[in-house]
Design a protein around this motif. Structure first.
Motif, PDB file in Angstrom:
ATOM      1  N   THR A  76       0.737  -1.179   0.001  1.00 50.04           N
ATOM      2  CA  THR A  76      -0.497  -0.191  -0.138  1.00 50.04           C
ATOM      3  C   THR A  76       0.492   1.621   0.470  1.00 50.04           C
ATOM      4  O   THR A  76       0.468   2.538  -0.868  1.00 50.04           O
ATOM      5  CB  THR A  76      -0.970  -0.142   1.582  1.00 50.04           C
TER       6      THR A  76
ATOM      7  N   GLY B 153     -11.490   5.120  -7.476  1.00 50.20           N
ATOM      8  CA  GLY B 153     -11.966   4.031  -5.648  1.00 50.20           C
ATOM      9  C   GLY B 153     -12.522   3.574  -6.342  1.00 50.20           C
ATOM     10  O   GLY B 153     -11.909   1.956  -5.838  1.00 50.20           O
ATOM     11  N   VAL B 154     -13.315   2.862  -7.059  1.00 49.21           N
ATOM     12  CA  VAL B 154     -13.852   1.147  -7.416  1.00 49.21           C
ATOM     13  C   VAL B 154     -13.125   0.807  -8.424  1.00 49.21           C
ATOM     14  O   VAL B 154     -12.454  -0.450  -7.550  1.00 49.21           O
ATOM     15  CB  VAL B 154     -15.339   2.153  -7.969  1.00 49.21           C
TER      16      VAL B 154
ATOM     17  N   TYR C 138      -9.837   1.138  -8.166  1.00 49.14           N
ATOM     18  CA  TYR C 138      -9.088   1.222  -8.050  1.00 49.14           C
ATOM     19  C   TYR C 138      -8.845   0.220  -6.836  1.00 49.14           C
ATOM     20  O   TYR C 138      -7.977  -1.257  -6.634  1.00 49.14           O
ATOM     21  CB  TYR C 138      -8.280   2.122  -6.814  1.00 49.14           C
ATOM     22  N   THR C 139      -9.834  -0.680  -6.090  1.00 47.40           N
ATOM     23  CA  THR C 139     -10.417  -1.797  -4.693  1.00 47.40           C
ATOM     24  C   THR C 139      -9.952  -2.549  -6.630  1.00 47.40           C
ATOM     25  O   THR C 139     -10.013  -4.315  -5.990  1.00 47.40           O
ATOM     26  CB  THR C 139     -11.485  -1.144  -4.983  1.00 47.40           C
ATOM     27  N   PHE C 140     -10.925  -2.501  -7.558  1.00 47.38           N
ATOM     28  CA  PHE C 140     -10.731  -4.093  -8.521  1.00 47.38           C
ATOM     29  C   PHE C 140      -9.522  -4.460  -8.770  1.00 47.38           C
ATOM     30  O   PHE C 140      -8.631  -5.487  -8.921  1.00 47.38           O
ATOM     31  CB  PHE C 140     -11.636  -3.707 -10.256  1.00 47.38           C
TER      32      PHE C 140
ATOM     33  N   VAL D  76      -6.161  -4.073  -7.121  1.00 50.20           N
ATOM     34  CA  VAL D  76      -5.942  -4.365  -5.832  1.00 50.20           C
ATOM     35  C   VAL D  76      -6.401  -5.807  -6.153  1.00 50.20           C
ATOM     36  O   VAL D  76      -5.581  -6.527  -5.534  1.00 50.20           O
ATOM     37  CB  VAL D  76      -6.205  -3.918  -4.946  1.00 50.20           C
ATOM     38  N   PHE D  77      -7.729  -6.288  -6.004  1.00 47.70           N
ATOM     39  CA  PHE D  77      -7.789  -7.672  -5.843  1.00 47.70           C
ATOM     40  C   PHE D  77      -7.284  -8.265  -6.576  1.00 47.70           C
ATOM     41  O   PHE D  77      -7.127  -9.884  -6.591  1.00 47.70           O
ATOM     42  CB  PHE D  77      -9.806  -7.937  -5.591  1.00 47.70           C
TER      43      PHE D  77
END
Length: 118
Positions: free
Chosen positions: A63, A90-91, A93-95, A97-98
């Motif tokens: 991170t 943000g959405v 970025y979250t996708f 990262v996973f």
């Protein structure tokens, strides 16, 4: 009334105290682990922590490496300028990262490499 117009952008005594405190703490952590981990012979083993770290420190390290100073400083200005549409970042970025955690990191770990440049 005191004129503070010429103090903008300059360090005051409290700023130096906080800066010195953060520097001493950061340096102390580095020196502590350098002395504690002297037994590690190779630089590769030192850089990956002997592959014995739990997911917590690794996640914090990833991170921190993903968030540059430009991101920390620039994100609020983007939200101010472009409004709520910044939520899409943000959405996404979250996708990402996973996806990275589930798809790429296991391949890197099994291959024994430490970065995409290898």
């Amino acid at each position: 009334m005191e004129d503070k117009s010429n103090t903008v952008g300059t360090f005051q005594a409290g700023d130096y105290v906080v800066f010195a405190f953060l520097f001493v703490i950061s340096s102390g952590i580095g020196v502590f682990f350098a002395i504690k981990e002297r037994k590690k012979a190779s630089s590769k083993e030192f850089l990956v922590g002997g592959r014995q770290m739990s997911c917590g420190p690794v996640a914090l390290s990833l991170t921190a490496s993903f968030m540059s100073a430009v991101t920390v400083i620039g994100a609020p200005s983007d939200v101010y300028r472009y409004g709520a549409s910044y939520v899409i970042f943000g959405v996404a970025y979250t996708f990402v990262v996973f996806l990275t955690a589930e798809l790429f990191l296991p391949v890197f770990y099994r291959s024994g490499i430490t970065s995409t440049y290898e």
